[in-house]
Design an enzyme around this catalytic site. Structure first.
Site, PDB file in Angstrom:
ATOM      1  N   LYS A  28       0.833  -1.216   0.000  1.00 46.83           N
ATOM      2  CA  LYS A  28       0.000   0.000   0.000  1.00 46.83           C
ATOM      3  C   LYS A  28       0.860   1.256   0.000  1.00 46.83           C
ATOM      4  O   LYS A  28       0.592   2.201  -0.747  1.00 46.83           O
ATOM      5  CB  LYS A  28      -0.932  -0.035   1.222  1.00 46.83           C
ATOM      6  CG  LYS A  28      -1.891   1.142   1.302  1.00 46.83           C
ATOM      7  CD  LYS A  28      -3.187   0.762   1.994  1.00 46.83           C
ATOM      8  CE  LYS A  28      -3.035   0.549   3.480  1.00 46.83           C
ATOM      9  NZ  LYS A  28      -2.936   1.817   4.244  1.00 46.83           N
ATOM     10  N   SER A  29       1.894   1.277   0.829  1.00 42.39           N
ATOM     11  CA  SER A  29       2.742   2.480   0.909  1.00 42.39           C
ATOM     12  C   SER A  29       3.390   2.770  -0.442  1.00 42.39           C
ATOM     13  O   SER A  29       3.420   3.919  -0.904  1.00 42.39           O
ATOM     14  CB  SER A  29       3.844   2.257   1.949  1.00 42.39           C
ATOM     15  OG  SER A  29       3.290   2.135   3.233  1.00 42.39           O
ATOM     16  N   ARG A  33       2.764   5.970  -3.257  1.00 45.29           N
ATOM     17  CA  ARG A  33       3.919   6.766  -3.690  1.00 45.29           C
ATOM     18  C   ARG A  33       4.157   6.637  -5.198  1.00 45.29           C
ATOM     19  O   ARG A  33       4.608   7.592  -5.847  1.00 45.29           O
ATOM     20  CB  ARG A  33       5.158   6.332  -2.903  1.00 45.29           C
ATOM     21  CG  ARG A  33       5.115   6.810  -1.432  1.00 45.29           C
ATOM     22  CD  ARG A  33       6.045   5.993  -0.551  1.00 45.29           C
ATOM     23  NE  ARG A  33       6.177   6.489   0.810  1.00 45.29           N
ATOM     24  CZ  ARG A  33       5.298   6.276   1.800  1.00 45.29           C
ATOM     25  NH1 ARG A  33       4.167   5.598   1.555  1.00 45.29           N
ATOM     26  NH2 ARG A  33       5.510   6.747   3.016  1.00 45.29           N
ATOM     27  N   SER A 174       6.876   9.110  12.267  1.00 46.16           N
ATOM     28  CA  SER A 174       5.831   9.007  11.243  1.00 46.16           C
ATOM     29  C   SER A 174       6.405   9.151   9.845  1.00 46.16           C
ATOM     30  O   SER A 174       6.912  10.213   9.465  1.00 46.16           O
ATOM     31  CB  SER A 174       4.765  10.087  11.455  1.00 46.16           C
ATOM     32  OG  SER A 174       3.924  10.126  10.321  1.00 46.16           O
ATOM     33  N   GLN A 176       4.582   9.166   7.293  1.00 48.94           N
ATOM     34  CA  GLN A 176       3.675  10.041   6.543  1.00 48.94           C
ATOM     35  C   GLN A 176       4.121  11.491   6.660  1.00 48.94           C
ATOM     36  O   GLN A 176       4.135  12.231   5.672  1.00 48.94           O
ATOM     37  CB  GLN A 176       2.240   9.876   7.056  1.00 48.94           C
ATOM     38  CG  GLN A 176       1.668   8.500   6.753  1.00 48.94           C
ATOM     39  CD  GLN A 176       0.299   8.287   7.357  1.00 48.94           C
ATOM     40  OE1 GLN A 176      -0.249   9.165   8.032  1.00 48.94           O
ATOM     41  NE2 GLN A 176      -0.273   7.112   7.126  1.00 48.94           N
ATOM     42  N   ASP A 327       1.812  -1.175  11.916  1.00 46.73           N
ATOM     43  CA  ASP A 327       0.479  -1.601  11.478  1.00 46.73           C
ATOM     44  C   ASP A 327       0.169  -3.048  11.869  1.00 46.73           C
ATOM     45  O   ASP A 327      -0.947  -3.532  11.620  1.00 46.73           O
ATOM     46  CB  ASP A 327       0.355  -1.456   9.956  1.00 46.73           C
ATOM     47  CG  ASP A 327       0.351   0.012   9.536  1.00 46.73           C
ATOM     48  OD1 ASP A 327      -0.074   0.855  10.345  1.00 46.73           O
ATOM     49  OD2 ASP A 327       0.780   0.306   8.410  1.00 46.73           O
ATOM     50  N   LYS A 354      -4.273   5.986  14.669  1.00 45.84           N
ATOM     51  CA  LYS A 354      -4.359   5.336  13.355  1.00 45.84           C
ATOM     52  C   LYS A 354      -5.803   5.424  12.849  1.00 45.84           C
ATOM     53  O   LYS A 354      -6.561   6.259  13.307  1.00 45.84           O
ATOM     54  CB  LYS A 354      -3.878   3.888  13.468  1.00 45.84           C
ATOM     55  CG  LYS A 354      -2.400   3.782  13.806  1.00 45.84           C
ATOM     56  CD  LYS A 354      -1.562   4.271  12.644  1.00 45.84           C
ATOM     57  CE  LYS A 354      -0.093   4.277  12.990  1.00 45.84           C
ATOM     58  NZ  LYS A 354       0.704   4.916  11.943  1.00 45.84           N
ATOM     59  N   ARG A 358      -6.119   2.027  17.968  1.00 44.70           N
ATOM     60  CA  ARG A 358      -5.997   0.566  17.794  1.00 44.70           C
ATOM     61  C   ARG A 358      -5.791  -0.172  19.108  1.00 44.70           C
ATOM     62  O   ARG A 358      -6.141  -1.348  19.210  1.00 44.70           O
ATOM     63  CB  ARG A 358      -4.876   0.244  16.792  1.00 44.70           C
ATOM     64  CG  ARG A 358      -5.328   0.540  15.367  1.00 44.70           C
ATOM     65  CD  ARG A 358      -4.288   0.179  14.325  1.00 44.70           C
ATOM     66  NE  ARG A 358      -4.917   0.267  13.001  1.00 44.70           N
ATOM     67  CZ  ARG A 358      -4.257   0.398  11.864  1.00 44.70           C
ATOM     68  NH1 ARG A 358      -2.933   0.452  11.872  1.00 44.70           N
ATOM     69  NH2 ARG A 358      -4.904   0.454  10.721  1.00 44.70           N
TER      70      ARG A 358
HETATM   71  C1  S3P Z   1       2.510   4.750   6.212  1.00 43.86           C
HETATM   72  C2  S3P Z   1       3.034   5.143   7.404  1.00 43.86           C
HETATM   73  C3  S3P Z   1       2.509   4.713   8.698  1.00 43.86           C
HETATM   74  C4  S3P Z   1       1.561   3.524   8.577  1.00 43.86           C
HETATM   75  C5  S3P Z   1       0.620   3.676   7.419  1.00 43.86           C
HETATM   76  C6  S3P Z   1       1.383   3.806   6.124  1.00 43.86           C
HETATM   77  C7  S3P Z   1       3.129   5.251   4.981  1.00 43.86           C
HETATM   78  O1  S3P Z   1       1.797   5.768   9.278  1.00 43.86           O
HETATM   79  O2  S3P Z   1       0.837   3.341   9.763  1.00 43.86           O
HETATM   80  O3  S3P Z   1      -0.249   2.564   7.328  1.00 43.86           O
HETATM   81  O4  S3P Z   1       2.856   4.698   3.891  1.00 43.86           O
HETATM   82  O5  S3P Z   1       3.907   6.213   5.060  1.00 43.86           O
HETATM   83  P1  S3P Z   1       2.532   6.907  10.160  1.00 43.86           P
HETATM   84  O6  S3P Z   1       3.429   7.645   9.286  1.00 43.86           O
HETATM   85  O7  S3P Z   1       1.429   7.771  10.692  1.00 43.86           O
HETATM   86  O8  S3P Z   1       3.240   6.147  11.241  1.00 43.86           O
END
Ligand code: S3P
Length: 450
Positions: A28-29, A33, A174, A176, A327, A354, A358
């Protein structure tokens, strides 16, 4: 988007051995991107193995709204005709990112240094999550954000017309936030520097380098120092998205707790910033092995073989490992319920912000199913009952959170009585083939109303 339709209760019954091959979907990440960086190139990026879950499809829609041409060719192959760094157009409509924190936060970063405005919204889960962690650093570039109280969506970002580069230490672990700052830095002149005290998933850094940006990473006393040269010309890529270790976690953990199981999960990326769950399971005594270890696209990859593991022991999962399995704690807490002794999960405050809180969601469901859970602001403890001794037999809330729903479905495969979640529909955000894949292995999942 999840959470907008009718809830779909889903039940998992205790089942016989899980056996076979589990081909889990794309990461997914990396999928988010791929679409965003593809949109920031001039030319055509080819993507195969894209995760076609709701979260990623919402990001694809968003990239179209910012002017990119995103085409689904079927069979997991996509192309993105990008507009170049600084080339985003102003969207005509509100950008709905559904359930996806990654989608909205990365896109906010990507547009924040262009002279355009965009308004973002999401489902009830996403609209309850904190955005100031991203809008604070974006303000340093010159962007403005106007949202609801507490920095919540819906929110409008007014991009900086004359962005300045920033040097920013990320205050929470994080990926993100780190990624939002790096993506904003792309359209700022000069060097943007992001410092993280704890390493989080590094896909943005690796992919920016792959797309031709000049980005360096240095380990220093203050942490990981990432330096990006602004205003590069990104070069379109051919991306093969690896399979998602966070999705692999579900068939792997299901096999470990279900008597007689033997499941092979091929082609899983074992980037050290993502692989903490597998280390933890091995420490617990799980029969989990890496086969066919190799390198693909600069990432360690292996086939995971997971077998029923009757002698699981509780462990303490150290805070330093949290980011690499952030996760995976929901499903780890399920495995811990079938172990002997306590499992302590430490330094995990981020779990509270999250798709749901969680710790709270799992603690409520596990307790209802007969498992003792203790918790504090940044830790929780599961007291295992041992194999065959976890009662189950309850309906629990999935609180618009795909990983909570899947964790309880895994649990129901080995509890004494079935487990039901009130709504399994959020699973489609990240793992749309979860039900059929698990059923092919031998799981007994039923939708109550469908
Ligand atoms: C992700 C970062 C994580 C993760 C999320 C995907 C990403 O979140 O929990 O499912 O793709 O950068 P955080 O950056 O809030 O930790």
């Amino acid at each position: 988007m999840s959470g907008h339709g009718t809830p779909v209760p889903m039940t998992s019954r205790p089942c016989g051995p899980l056996r076979g091959i589990a081909n889990v979907p794309g990461d997914k990440s990396i999928s988010h991107r791929s679409l965003i960086l593809g949109a920031l190139c001039v030319g055509e990026t080819h993507i195969s193995g894209l995760l076609e879950g709701e979260d990623v499809l919402d990001t694809a829609k968003a990239m179209r709204a910012f002017g990119a041409t995103v085409t689904d060719h079927g069979d997991g192959t996509w192309t993105v005709q990008g507009v170049g760094v600084g080339g985003f157009a102003e969207p005509e409509q509100v950008i709905d990112c559904g359930n996806s924190g990654t989608g909205v936060r990365l896109i906010m970063g990507a547009m924040a240094t262009s002279p355009i405005s965009a308004t973002f919204t999401g489902d009830a889960s996403l609209n309850g999550r904190p955005m100031s962690r991203v809008t604070d650093p974006l303000a340093l570039f010159g962007a403005e954000a106007v949202g609801r109280a507490g920095g919540r969506l819906p929110m409008t970002i007014v991009g900086a017309a004359d962005p300045v580069p920033v040097r920013y230490t990320v205050p929470v672990p994080s990926a993100q936030v780190k990624s939002a700052v790096l993506l904003a830095g792309l359209n700022a002149p000069g060097q943007t520097v992001v410092i993280e005290k704890e390493a989080t998933r590094d896909h943005t850094e690796r992919m920016l380098q792959g797309f031709g940006a000049t980005l360096t990473v240095e380990e220093a006393d203050e942490g990981r120092v990432i330096t990006l040269d602004g205003q590069p010309e990104l070069i379109p890529q051919n991306i093969v998205v690896p399979r998602d270790p966070s999705s692999a976690a579900f068939p792997v953990c299901a096999a470990i707790i279900t008597p007689g199981s033997d499941v092979l999960v091929p082609n899983i990326g074992l980037n050290p910033t993502r692989a903490g769950l597998f280390t933890t399971l091995q420490e617990m005594g799980a029969d989990l092995t890496y086969e066919n270890m190799r390198e693909e696209g600069g990432e360690p990859v292996a086939d995971l073989r997971a077998k029923y593991s009757p002698d699981l022991q509780g462990v303490a999962v150290p805070p330093a490992r949290a980011a690499s399995m952030i996760d995976e704690y929901p499903v780890l807490s399920v495995v811990a319920s079938f172990a002997t002794g306590v499992t302590d999960m430490l330094g995990v405050r981020e779990l509270r912000v999250k798709e749901s809180d969680r710790i709270d969601a799992m603690a409520k469901g596990l307790r209802a199913a007969g498992v003792t859970v203790d918790e504090g602001p940044d830790w929780w403890r599961v007291t295992g009952r041992g194999h065959g001794n976890v009662p189950g037999g309850v309906t629990v809330a999935s609180v618009l959170d795909h990983r909570i729903a899947m964790a309880f479905m895994v649990m129901g495969m080995a509890t004494q009585k079935p487990m039901t979640v009130d709504d399994g529909s959020p699973i489609a955000t990240s793992f749309p083939i979860f039900e059929s894949l698990m059923a092919d292995l031998g799981a007994q999942l039923v939708r109550k109303n469908g």
